[in-house]
Design a protein around this motif. Sequence first.
Motif, short mmCIF file in Angstrom:
data_model
loop_
_atom_site.label_atom_id
_atom_site.label_comp_id
_atom_site.label_asym_id
_atom_site.label_seq_id
_atom_site.Cartn_x
_atom_site.Cartn_y
_atom_site.Cartn_z
N ASN A 73 20.93 53.40 -26.66
CA ASN A 73 20.83 53.68 -25.03
C ASN A 73 19.89 52.91 -24.70
O ASN A 73 19.05 52.05 -25.23
N GLY A 74 19.92 52.69 -23.28
CA GLY A 74 19.00 51.67 -22.48
C GLY A 74 19.59 50.39 -22.35
O GLY A 74 18.91 49.44 -21.56
N ASN A 75 20.76 50.17 -22.83
CA ASN A 75 21.43 48.96 -22.51
C ASN A 75 21.76 48.80 -21.22
O ASN A 75 21.93 49.64 -20.26
N PRO A 76 22.15 47.58 -20.31
CA PRO A 76 22.38 47.52 -19.04
C PRO A 76 23.63 48.17 -18.51
O PRO A 76 24.58 48.30 -19.33
N ALA A 77 23.51 48.66 -17.41
CA ALA A 77 24.56 49.35 -16.95
C ALA A 77 25.73 49.01 -16.93
O ALA A 77 26.07 47.50 -16.36
N GLY A 78 27.06 49.37 -17.11
CA GLY A 78 28.19 48.52 -17.22
C GLY A 78 28.65 48.13 -18.46
O GLY A 78 29.94 47.61 -18.80
N THR A 79 27.54 47.82 -19.47
CA THR A 79 27.79 47.19 -20.70
C THR A 79 28.28 48.21 -21.48
O THR A 79 28.07 49.26 -21.67
N ASN A 100 30.53 43.42 -22.69
CA ASN A 100 30.97 43.34 -20.90
C ASN A 100 29.60 43.04 -20.36
O ASN A 100 29.48 43.76 -19.42
N THR A 101 28.72 41.88 -20.74
CA THR A 101 27.63 41.72 -20.09
C THR A 101 27.71 40.86 -18.74
O THR A 101 26.86 40.85 -17.76
N GLY A 102 29.14 40.79 -18.43
CA GLY A 102 29.20 39.97 -17.15
C GLY A 102 28.96 41.10 -16.04
O GLY A 102 28.90 40.14 -14.84
N VAL A 103 28.79 42.22 -16.22
CA VAL A 103 28.78 43.21 -15.08
C VAL A 103 27.04 43.43 -15.13
O VAL A 103 26.69 44.19 -14.16
#
Length: 467
Positions: A73-79, A100-103
Amino acid sequence: IDAVNIAGDAVLGNADPTDQSFALICQNCVLAPDFSLDVAPTSQDICTPANAVYNITVGTTLGYADPVTLSANGNPAGTTASFTTNPVTPAGVSTLTIGNTGVAAPGSYSINVVGVAPTSTHTSTVGLNVFTAAPAAPTLLTPANGALNVPASPTFTWNALAQAGSYSIQVATDMAFTNIVASASGLAVPTWTSNVALNTSTTHYWRVWADNACGVGTYSPTWSFTTVAAPGDCGPGTTPNIVYEYGFESGASGWTSSGTGNTWALSTANPHSGANHYRGVGTASVTDQRLASPAVLLPVGENPLVLKFWHAPNLESSSATACYDGGILEVSSDGGTTWTQVPPANLLVGGYTGAVSGSFSNPLAGLQAWCGPNPAPYQQTIADVSAYAGQSVQFRMRIGTDTSVSRPGWDVDDVMVQSCQTPTAVTLSSVDAAASPAPAPLAGLPLGALAAAMLALGAGYTLRRKE
């Protein structure tokens, strides 16, 4: 564990002065079987849309073998956060991929990797820095562009950039940055204090750029600043003028010595440069020895006016800040009739060691002077003599010794008197306006351009120095 050689009965609080107790410390000890959770790297940078990959190791203690279920948990939103193996039976490994880090929005994130087993839970936190583009050019802040009298070890500041992974800085003495004199890279914050002392009275140029996982950003605009003049230096806009300079390579050349027990003489024993210098011996008897320079005419309006010389005062000291024997610097502006000691406040560099003791008949007793340690290395002294501008002066090195203990003496070499001149301006005047074409507006051109223009125009102009 055996407790041996205990001086008391190990019983506390019974009024026995030999009471003594002891403690046992156990490291890496466990009370029951368990698993460990290790995640590497502890932090990483990515440029979107690249994935972030972490290696997970699940260890075992005392044979622990229950399956461990992993989550993040804590990873960027949408990834996304996925594991190659889940659950993991200790000892075992897995890989966490943040996809999916493009978002993802650029920024720094803390990701918690959690391992849950039937009897235990462990968490390991790692960092993730997300960048979406190479950074922009920083805006420089201090030293201000064109700043004067900047310290030789300045602190540089610039604006923080939203997508800067780290900063780099270069300081050079030319705008092309071919002569870089100070630099740093990998700076985490937008400030840096020079790791070297820059040359004084010198114009420097500096620039900063940032980089991140997406690439190297563009340079900031180049700014300049000029460092402060060191004691005795000529400041920006002025140039040194050597009024007098001598290193005793051609004999005395106007230097004379006198006094009680005088031993001043040319020597080759310990020159600062070249082959010759002057030495006055630190004898084990009372002496008052004087070495006087030839007269030097000091210019007007070229301050600061300084006397510079190198010397090694191998004279007897009584402590680190006091002298039994000593040497002083004096000046005369009346042909040597009267002499005045150059005061400590006028010694810009290489000041006196301390006061001369009055216990053993030294003629300089009570005066500030140079002495020891023995052997003493060469040091430079720079004395401000601007108060004597426009006068013909002599300088005198004077040794006073007491009734006991000899030392090699006072070595003096490479004497220089320097002033600072401002550039001479050049203007134009018409010679014969009636007989010549109307003069062209040439004022303000560089001297070389003026000469070329005069040759092209022929008669009609002369150069006149403007003091």
